[in-house]
Design a protein around this motif. Sequence first.
Motif, PDB file in Angstrom:
ATOM      1  N   GLU A 205      -4.958  -3.107   6.731  1.00 17.21           N
ATOM      2  CA  GLU A 205      -5.806  -4.178   6.218  1.00 17.21           C
ATOM      3  C   GLU A 205      -7.272  -3.778   6.103  1.00 17.21           C
ATOM      4  O   GLU A 205      -8.046  -4.430   5.411  1.00 17.21           O
ATOM      5  N   ARG A 206      -7.661  -2.697   6.750  1.00 19.06           N
ATOM      6  CA  ARG A 206      -9.038  -2.218   6.603  1.00 19.06           C
ATOM      7  C   ARG A 206      -9.188  -1.345   5.363  1.00 19.06           C
ATOM      8  O   ARG A 206     -10.240  -1.327   4.730  1.00 19.06           O
ATOM      9  N   LEU A 207      -8.137  -0.603   5.031  1.00 16.49           N
ATOM     10  CA  LEU A 207      -8.213   0.328   3.906  1.00 16.49           C
ATOM     11  C   LEU A 207      -7.932  -0.337   2.565  1.00 16.49           C
ATOM     12  O   LEU A 207      -8.526   0.033   1.555  1.00 16.49           O
ATOM     13  N   LYS A 208      -7.016  -1.268   2.556  1.00 17.09           N
ATOM     14  CA  LYS A 208      -6.574  -1.864   1.290  1.00 17.09           C
ATOM     15  C   LYS A 208      -7.738  -2.422   0.470  1.00 17.09           C
ATOM     16  O   LYS A 208      -7.850  -2.132  -0.720  1.00 17.09           O
ATOM     17  N   PRO A 209      -8.645  -3.208   1.044  1.00 17.33           N
ATOM     18  CA  PRO A 209      -9.755  -3.728   0.236  1.00 17.33           C
ATOM     19  C   PRO A 209     -10.805  -2.679  -0.123  1.00 17.33           C
ATOM     20  O   PRO A 209     -11.646  -2.916  -0.996  1.00 17.33           O
ATOM     21  N   ALA A 210     -10.750  -1.510   0.546  1.00 18.93           N
ATOM     22  CA  ALA A 210     -11.733  -0.456   0.262  1.00 18.93           C
ATOM     23  C   ALA A 210     -11.293   0.449  -0.887  1.00 18.93           C
ATOM     24  O   ALA A 210     -12.081   1.285  -1.336  1.00 18.93           O
ATOM     25  N   LEU A 211     -10.064   0.293  -1.346  1.00 14.64           N
ATOM     26  CA  LEU A 211      -9.573   1.130  -2.444  1.00 14.64           C
ATOM     27  C   LEU A 211     -10.208   0.688  -3.761  1.00 14.64           C
ATOM     28  O   LEU A 211      -9.943  -0.403  -4.254  1.00 14.64           O
ATOM     29  N   VAL A 212     -11.036   1.543  -4.321  1.00 18.61           N
ATOM     30  CA  VAL A 212     -11.672   1.243  -5.606  1.00 18.61           C
ATOM     31  C   VAL A 212     -10.672   1.403  -6.739  1.00 18.61           C
ATOM     32  O   VAL A 212     -10.565   0.561  -7.632  1.00 18.61           O
ATOM     33  N   ALA A 213      -9.889   2.495  -6.711  1.00 13.96           N
ATOM     34  CA  ALA A 213      -8.859   2.733  -7.730  1.00 13.96           C
ATOM     35  C   ALA A 213      -7.999   3.908  -7.281  1.00 13.96           C
ATOM     36  O   ALA A 213      -8.428   4.755  -6.488  1.00 13.96           O
ATOM     37  N   ALA A 214      -6.791   3.951  -7.821  1.00 13.05           N
ATOM     38  CA  ALA A 214      -5.886   5.079  -7.592  1.00 13.05           C
ATOM     39  C   ALA A 214      -5.572   5.703  -8.947  1.00 13.05           C
ATOM     40  O   ALA A 214      -5.234   4.990  -9.900  1.00 13.05           O
ATOM     41  N   TYR A 215      -5.686   7.018  -9.026  1.00 11.06           N
ATOM     42  CA  TYR A 215      -5.416   7.754 -10.261  1.00 11.06           C
ATOM     43  C   TYR A 215      -4.266   8.725 -10.012  1.00 11.06           C
ATOM     44  O   TYR A 215      -4.377   9.620  -9.156  1.00 11.06           O
ATOM     45  N   PHE A 216      -3.175   8.548 -10.745  1.00  7.67           N
ATOM     46  CA  PHE A 216      -2.042   9.459 -10.676  1.00  7.67           C
ATOM     47  C   PHE A 216      -1.923  10.139 -12.038  1.00  7.67           C
ATOM     48  O   PHE A 216      -1.285   9.616 -12.966  1.00  7.67           O
ATOM     49  N   LEU A 217      -2.579  11.287 -12.157  1.00  6.62           N
ATOM     50  CA  LEU A 217      -2.733  11.957 -13.440  1.00  6.62           C
ATOM     51  C   LEU A 217      -1.597  12.942 -13.676  1.00  6.62           C
ATOM     52  O   LEU A 217      -1.241  13.714 -12.777  1.00  6.62           O
ATOM     53  N   GLU A 218      -1.058  12.926 -14.882  1.00  3.90           N
ATOM     54  CA  GLU A 218       0.031  13.835 -15.269  1.00  3.90           C
ATOM     55  C   GLU A 218       1.203  13.731 -14.295  1.00  3.90           C
ATOM     56  O   GLU A 218       1.807  14.720 -13.898  1.00  3.90           O
ATOM     57  N   ALA A 219       1.536  12.490 -13.939  1.00  2.13           N
ATOM     58  CA  ALA A 219       2.636  12.234 -13.013  1.00  2.13           C
ATOM     59  C   ALA A 219       3.363  10.961 -13.430  1.00  2.13           C
ATOM     60  O   ALA A 219       2.719   9.936 -13.677  1.00  2.13           O
ATOM     61  N   LEU A 220       4.673  11.022 -13.519  1.00  7.01           N
ATOM     62  CA  LEU A 220       5.460   9.824 -13.787  1.00  7.01           C
ATOM     63  C   LEU A 220       5.461   8.953 -12.531  1.00  7.01           C
ATOM     64  O   LEU A 220       5.849   9.399 -11.454  1.00  7.01           O
ATOM     65  N   THR A 221       5.011   7.724 -12.701  1.00  5.09           N
ATOM     66  CA  THR A 221       4.781   6.804 -11.592  1.00  5.09           C
ATOM     67  C   THR A 221       5.573   5.529 -11.837  1.00  5.09           C
ATOM     68  O   THR A 221       5.456   4.939 -12.915  1.00  5.09           O
ATOM     69  N   PRO A 222       6.409   5.079 -10.912  1.00  8.19           N
ATOM     70  CA  PRO A 222       7.255   3.900 -11.160  1.00  8.19           C
ATOM     71  C   PRO A 222       6.435   2.651 -11.451  1.00  8.19           C
ATOM     72  O   PRO A 222       5.600   2.242 -10.629  1.00  8.19           O
ATOM     73  N   SER A 223       6.671   2.049 -12.610  1.00  6.54           N
ATOM     74  CA  SER A 223       5.884   0.876 -13.008  1.00  6.54           C
ATOM     75  C   SER A 223       6.199  -0.342 -12.153  1.00  6.54           C
ATOM     76  O   SER A 223       5.354  -1.231 -11.993  1.00  6.54           O
ATOM     77  N   ASP A 224       7.404  -0.406 -11.574  1.00  6.15           N
ATOM     78  CA  ASP A 224       7.773  -1.561 -10.758  1.00  6.15           C
ATOM     79  C   ASP A 224       6.865  -1.740  -9.559  1.00  6.15           C
ATOM     80  O   ASP A 224       6.734  -2.849  -9.032  1.00  6.15           O
ATOM     81  N   ASP A 225       6.244  -0.661  -9.111  1.00  5.23           N
ATOM     82  CA  ASP A 225       5.371  -0.735  -7.940  1.00  5.23           C
ATOM     83  C   ASP A 225       3.967  -1.237  -8.272  1.00  5.23           C
ATOM     84  O   ASP A 225       3.154  -1.445  -7.359  1.00  5.23           O
ATOM     85  N   PHE A 226       3.686  -1.425  -9.567  1.00  5.20           N
ATOM     86  CA  PHE A 226       2.311  -1.749  -9.969  1.00  5.20           C
ATOM     87  C   PHE A 226       2.278  -2.923 -10.950  1.00  5.20           C
ATOM     88  O   PHE A 226       1.491  -2.930 -11.899  1.00  5.20           O
ATOM     89  N   GLN A 227       3.113  -3.893 -10.702  1.00  7.49           N
ATOM     90  CA  GLN A 227       3.149  -5.076 -11.545  1.00  7.49           C
ATOM     91  C   GLN A 227       2.002  -6.025 -11.206  1.00  7.49           C
ATOM     92  O   GLN A 227       1.415  -5.957 -10.122  1.00  7.49           O
ATOM     93  N   ALA A 228       1.681  -6.930 -12.132  1.00  6.86           N
ATOM     94  CA  ALA A 228       0.649  -7.939 -11.887  1.00  6.86           C
ATOM     95  C   ALA A 228       1.022  -8.768 -10.658  1.00  6.86           C
ATOM     96  O   ALA A 228       2.182  -9.135 -10.471  1.00  6.86           O
ATOM     97  N   GLY A 229       0.056  -9.036  -9.819  1.00 11.00           N
ATOM     98  CA  GLY A 229       0.296  -9.806  -8.611  1.00 11.00           C
ATOM     99  C   GLY A 229       0.601  -8.961  -7.398  1.00 11.00           C
ATOM    100  O   GLY A 229       0.594  -9.475  -6.269  1.00 11.00           O
ATOM    101  N   GLN A 230       0.870  -7.659  -7.598  1.00 12.55           N
ATOM    102  CA  GLN A 230       1.107  -6.787  -6.455  1.00 12.55           C
ATOM    103  C   GLN A 230      -0.220  -6.313  -5.872  1.00 12.55           C
ATOM    104  O   GLN A 230      -1.280  -6.505  -6.467  1.00 12.55           O
TER     105      GLN A 230
END
Length: 381
Positions: A205-230
């Motif tokens: 709970e201390r780290l989650k609000p500090a995340l500005v953004a996550a970049y996964f470049l040139e990598a197939l990333t499951p879209s189900d994990d990044f839906q609206a509301g998650q």
Amino acid sequence: MSESPKPRIVNRRLLIAGASLLGGMFVVMVGILWGDDIMRHNLDPKVPFQTYRPPTAPDYSKAAAWYLNPALNGFEVRRNRNPQKVDVFFIHATSFNGGKDWVGPIDDPAASTEVIRNQLPNYAGPFNAIGYVYAPRYRQASLYSQLTQREDAREARQFAYGDIAAAFEAFLAQRRNGNGFVIVGLEQGGFLGQRLLKERILTDERLKPALVAAYFLEALTPSDDFQAGQAVPACQQRAQYGCAVAYLSVDNGRPDRALQAQRRAMDWSPTSIMEPLDGKALCVNPLTGGVTDKEVEARHSLGAANATGLEWGTTPALIPRKVSARCRGDILYVSRPSGPSFDIDGSWADNKKVRPYNLFYADLQADVQARWFAWRGAQGD
């Protein structure tokens, strides 16, 4: 009477020429049909991972365990004194070919040179203008491990995550700003970064609000994990923070490479076991910073760059308005600027790794800057 032998000489020469031509064609066909299999066979360690002895673990309290670490490399990074800069945790891509090893030592000369000459200037470079970049060395899974789904290869990739988890704890302890941070994973690093996000960042709970953004470049990333509301949705625009940018780019006209990547795509199960990706992958167009399946024309491109070989911190020459991109299903199909800066002239192994240039250098630079400013604005900075 004396002319009778000549046809035999001509016929003999024709037979030799024809045999040479057929032989050459056979060699070419073997290379096309079985070249990948032959090279993969040569890179196979040929020992079970369970009996394999990995290289010595890195000590992340020492500068030698990092490619970049402002806190350990003698740079002045003042704690809570420079809100203009964000801390960036960068996980590099595959640079170790393999052979007799499933995972590479952190000081392998060829693998280290690939990271220093290509990956850092091209892919960590865009984040340097707005951030302090921390880039750990780690016992990466070999190139062979990325080209197969066999169990030994999966274990090698899972092993590599242990180093990344340890490096991230050191990053949290050593970083000086103490506010927001960004994680960037490139290819293999993107896959490892996905697990880091799930297991370490989103459960704290201390780290989650500090995340500005996550970049996964040139990598197939499951879209189900990044839906609206998650907790971390896919980014929809650049004025958004706490979201994810992910894509795997393929040159227009090379759907074969897209199919190969999709067949090898893996995901982390809820119990942290690697499984084949079941479902769609996320595709955020870096030219807009959001999810869209529309063609984004080259006039929107802020600048491609070839920064290979440049000293860290040097700004490369940018080539704007030359790259178009479109998400088609899981894959980002791109046009590539013409010219020697964007040619790939290397070995078979080189062509299986990340490109020695970045088509979205300036776009990523603008992207992280916009998200950092949005995050700071939400904090009242």
